[in-house]
Design an enzyme around this catalytic site. Sequence first.
Site, PDB file in Angstrom:
ATOM      1  N   HIS A   1       0.775  -1.332  -0.027  1.00  0.00           N
ATOM      2  CA  HIS A   1       0.050  -0.145   0.042  1.00  0.00           C
ATOM      3  C   HIS A   1       0.858   1.352  -0.001  1.00  0.00           C
ATOM      4  CE1 HIS A   1      -3.161  -2.866   1.155  1.00  0.00           C
ATOM      5  NE2 HIS A   1      -2.088  -3.162   1.932  1.00  0.00           N
TER       6      HIS A   1
ATOM      7  N   SER B   1      14.652  21.560 -16.266  1.00  0.00           N
ATOM      8  CA  SER B   1      13.372  22.317 -16.623  1.00  0.00           C
ATOM      9  C   SER B   1      14.191  23.502 -17.183  1.00  0.00           C
ATOM     10  CB  SER B   1      12.566  22.699 -15.257  1.00  0.00           C
ATOM     11  OG  SER B   1      12.007  23.702 -15.391  1.00  0.00           O
TER      12      SER B   1
ATOM     13  N   LYS C   1      16.203  21.622 -11.173  1.00  0.00           N
ATOM     14  CA  LYS C   1      15.354  20.248 -11.414  1.00  0.00           C
ATOM     15  C   LYS C   1      16.124  19.297 -12.161  1.00  0.00           C
ATOM     16  CE  LYS C   1      11.236  19.951 -11.518  1.00  0.00           C
ATOM     17  NZ  LYS C   1      10.217  19.187 -10.676  1.00  0.00           N
TER      18      LYS C   1
ATOM     19  N   GLU D   1       9.802   8.119 -17.064  1.00  0.00           N
ATOM     20  CA  GLU D   1       8.425   8.739 -17.260  1.00  0.00           C
ATOM     21  C   GLU D   1       7.817   8.392 -18.580  1.00  0.00           C
ATOM     22  OE1 GLU D   1       7.831  12.811 -15.663  1.00  0.00           O
ATOM     23  OE2 GLU D   1       9.882  12.579 -15.079  1.00  0.00           O
TER      24      GLU D   1
END
Length: 472
Positions: free
Chosen positions: A165, A292, A298, A305
């Site tokens: 979980h 970024s 970043k 992804e």
Amino acid sequence: MSSSNQLDKKSQAWSALFSEPMSELVQRYTASVGFDRRLWKADIAGSLAHAEMLAAQGVIGAGDLADIRRGMAQITAEIESGRFEWKLALEDVHLNIEARLTQLVGDAGKRLHTGRSRNDQVATDVRLWLRDEIDGLSTLLIELQRALVGLADANAEVILPGFTHLQVAQPVSFGHHLLAYVEMFARDAERFADVRRRTNRLPLGSAALAGTSYPLDRERVARTLGMVDDAGRPSVCQNSLDAVSDRDFAIEFSAAASLTMIHVSRFSEELVLWMSQNFGFIDLADRFCTGSSIMPQKKNPDVPELARGKTGRVVGHLMGLLTLMKGQPLAYNKDNQEDKEPLFDTADTLRDTLRIFCELVGGITVKPEAMERAARRGYATATDLADYLVKKGLPFRDAHEAVAHAVKVAITQGVDLAELPLATLQGFHPAIAEDVFEVLTLRGSLDARQALGGTAPAQVRAQVARHRARLG
Ligand code: ARG
């Protein structure tokens, strides 16, 4: 009008039956040469095997066969050098190659299609093409497993909080965690091997749908094309209607590819989580990340992804192929031309993804301290304390309850179970003694899980050895 010009004019390609030409739009709508030209190698291999058999059976002459071979050699050279002129008016890869062959060698080219239809031809081409793709993907799956096994070996002792979980559950070896993916990719490879068996069967000789009246030797063609079973016997589709119409092999491939992508996607999701500041378990090599344009701090895990995103695309193709098939009456229908783009894109996407992941695994920097800290923070050894009490004679449910109280107190005090004084622990149950602290360590928890398939580092190393022997 010359014979090659006849095929050039689509409206006259079929027969004198057609009295008007196709519109531009309909031509574009029905043509597949824009994408099915990548089947050219399989198409030529299939044609050569068919021609050799026709000659051996006396259906065409030895001179015809020589002409066809010569013409196909030239066409091969033309395609490889980019000189071949693909024509939309000739609809697909099959008609383009056949028209050029006839242009080059005359009547022998026109004899090639004896006892054959584009229906059994295209089914054969797709199977041959897919067989090669499966072989390439299988090799990549082995490489990826090897990379993961290497990383698992190096991290057999590294402790990671195992989650259920997405809540800290029990400590596990990071190597054990990685080997879970090796199991998944091993099953994927098994699935591809199984799909390959059913893909590697010969439709050619089924002609349009009913078979052919020529004395074809289909087993000979199958052998020439390497379409043989595990025992080396020729593998030939046994029903002409089925052979030209079903694309279940493509659907199976697409399902196997979807599962592989889903496994990559799950791994990707973990990489993304692990790399986030909140976890900080790993770092990914810069070459798999981007920055970024606005936030200078970043470093984003773009490759995992994208792999996660591309999984949607591959699963979508599976749905497309299933739906393509569902309403088709026997036998061949033009619907089947729509099988190619999803199939090609599936193979391309999966191949690129696996290739990148083979490299990406080598670019993972593991941060063992962060992993261990997280495991300690989450009371990951609570089950071990319960098991300890069971060994002292408590029924498991009572032990579970006693430990729940202990965890509650530890949370209130902001400490780990192992940091509670012995006297406090004994307050939860008098059977608790000094030896409890060994049990409460993360390493003790890992070492206790020695049963087959468990996370004890000794087990992980045994699994690494098993995988290495299996993967060669
Ligand atoms: N381009 C077609 C396909 O991909 C080849 C078979 C066409 N056969 C036919 N009778 N129209 O399925």
